[in-house]
Motif scaffolding. Sequence first.
Motif, mmCIF file in Angstrom:
data_model
loop_
_atom_site.group_PDB
_atom_site.id
_atom_site.type_symbol
_atom_site.label_atom_id
_atom_site.label_comp_id
_atom_site.label_asym_id
_atom_site.label_seq_id
_atom_site.Cartn_x
_atom_site.Cartn_y
_atom_site.Cartn_z
ATOM 1 N N LEU A 115 0.833 -1.200 0.000
ATOM 2 C CA LEU A 115 0.000 0.000 0.000
ATOM 3 C C LEU A 115 0.874 1.259 0.000
ATOM 4 O O LEU A 115 0.611 2.204 -0.747
ATOM 5 C CB LEU A 115 -0.918 -0.025 1.225
ATOM 6 C CG LEU A 115 -2.209 0.747 1.176
ATOM 7 C CD1 LEU A 115 -3.004 0.471 -0.083
ATOM 8 C CD2 LEU A 115 -3.045 0.439 2.413
ATOM 9 N N TYR A 116 1.917 1.258 0.793
ATOM 10 C CA TYR A 116 2.861 2.376 0.813
ATOM 11 C C TYR A 116 3.457 2.570 -0.580
ATOM 12 O O TYR A 116 3.514 3.677 -1.110
ATOM 13 C CB TYR A 116 3.967 2.102 1.836
ATOM 14 C CG TYR A 116 4.918 3.248 2.052
ATOM 15 C CD1 TYR A 116 5.869 3.594 1.105
ATOM 16 C CD2 TYR A 116 4.875 3.982 3.222
ATOM 17 C CE1 TYR A 116 6.749 4.637 1.305
ATOM 18 C CE2 TYR A 116 5.747 5.033 3.430
ATOM 19 C CZ TYR A 116 6.683 5.353 2.479
ATOM 20 O OH TYR A 116 7.552 6.402 2.677
ATOM 21 N N GLU A 117 3.872 1.459 -1.157
ATOM 22 C CA GLU A 117 4.490 1.500 -2.486
ATOM 23 C C GLU A 117 3.529 2.072 -3.532
ATOM 24 O O GLU A 117 3.908 2.918 -4.352
ATOM 25 C CB GLU A 117 4.917 0.086 -2.880
ATOM 26 C CG GLU A 117 5.617 -0.016 -4.200
ATOM 27 C CD GLU A 117 6.025 -1.452 -4.517
ATOM 28 O OE1 GLU A 117 6.661 -1.624 -5.569
ATOM 29 O OE2 GLU A 117 5.710 -2.386 -3.751
ATOM 30 N N LEU A 118 2.283 1.649 -3.494
ATOM 31 C CA LEU A 118 1.294 2.134 -4.453
ATOM 32 C C LEU A 118 1.029 3.632 -4.283
ATOM 33 O O LEU A 118 0.918 4.365 -5.271
ATOM 34 C CB LEU A 118 -0.012 1.345 -4.314
ATOM 35 C CG LEU A 118 0.051 -0.119 -4.729
ATOM 36 C CD1 LEU A 118 -1.217 -0.854 -4.326
ATOM 37 C CD2 LEU A 118 0.297 -0.245 -6.221
ATOM 38 N N TRP A 119 0.948 4.086 -3.042
ATOM 39 C CA TRP A 119 0.721 5.514 -2.808
ATOM 40 C C TRP A 119 1.950 6.336 -3.178
ATOM 41 O O TRP A 119 1.826 7.452 -3.673
ATOM 42 C CB TRP A 119 0.284 5.774 -1.363
ATOM 43 C CG TRP A 119 -1.166 5.475 -1.208
ATOM 44 C CD1 TRP A 119 -1.719 4.378 -0.604
ATOM 45 C CD2 TRP A 119 -2.261 6.245 -1.703
ATOM 46 N NE1 TRP A 119 -3.078 4.432 -0.707
ATOM 47 C CE2 TRP A 119 -3.446 5.567 -1.365
ATOM 48 C CE3 TRP A 119 -2.353 7.442 -2.402
ATOM 49 C CZ2 TRP A 119 -4.709 6.050 -1.695
ATOM 50 C CZ3 TRP A 119 -3.610 7.920 -2.731
ATOM 51 C CH2 TRP A 119 -4.763 7.235 -2.385
ATOM 52 N N GLU A 120 3.126 5.758 -2.977
ATOM 53 C CA GLU A 120 4.350 6.444 -3.382
ATOM 54 C C GLU A 120 4.356 6.640 -4.896
ATOM 55 O O GLU A 120 4.664 7.727 -5.399
ATOM 56 C CB GLU A 120 5.567 5.628 -2.936
ATOM 57 C CG GLU A 120 6.889 6.303 -3.147
ATOM 58 C CD GLU A 120 8.020 5.476 -2.561
ATOM 59 O OE1 GLU A 120 8.811 6.047 -1.803
ATOM 60 O OE2 GLU A 120 8.107 4.251 -2.859
#
Length: 137
Positions: A115-120
């Motif tokens: 999720l962090y990666e996708l938002w980044e």
Amino acid sequence: MGAWGRKVFQNDTALDLVDEVLDGTFDLDEFRKDFRREEDEGYLDASQGAALLALGALVRIARNEDHADLDVLLEHAEAEEVDLTDFIDQFSDEDIQTLRELIGVVIREPSSSELYELWEESGELEQWLEYSRQCLP
């Protein structure tokens, strides 16, 4: 992020969890079992992250702590208030601490959280992080 929004209850995984809580079928022990079965060496996929953030928001709301999504929860429930007593009674202090730690993993870095990666990648990471930190119980 397509069908996702920054708010914690703006995705299907979170709303499924909310529905379980509202209809009284949420079982923390079952959630733990499913979560452990899906967990992969400390990496949380997007649906796991979304469920943890939603759980954190629900715990905060159940404990009468401020959370920006209370109005979204009430709208989804089609009610002016919700009774989350049975939900919050399932949690021990240790459960709350574990949830806090897991949410920390979700919002820490891309190597531990899809999720962090996708938002980044979306270019909206800072806004999402600011909002997601509000889910820490």
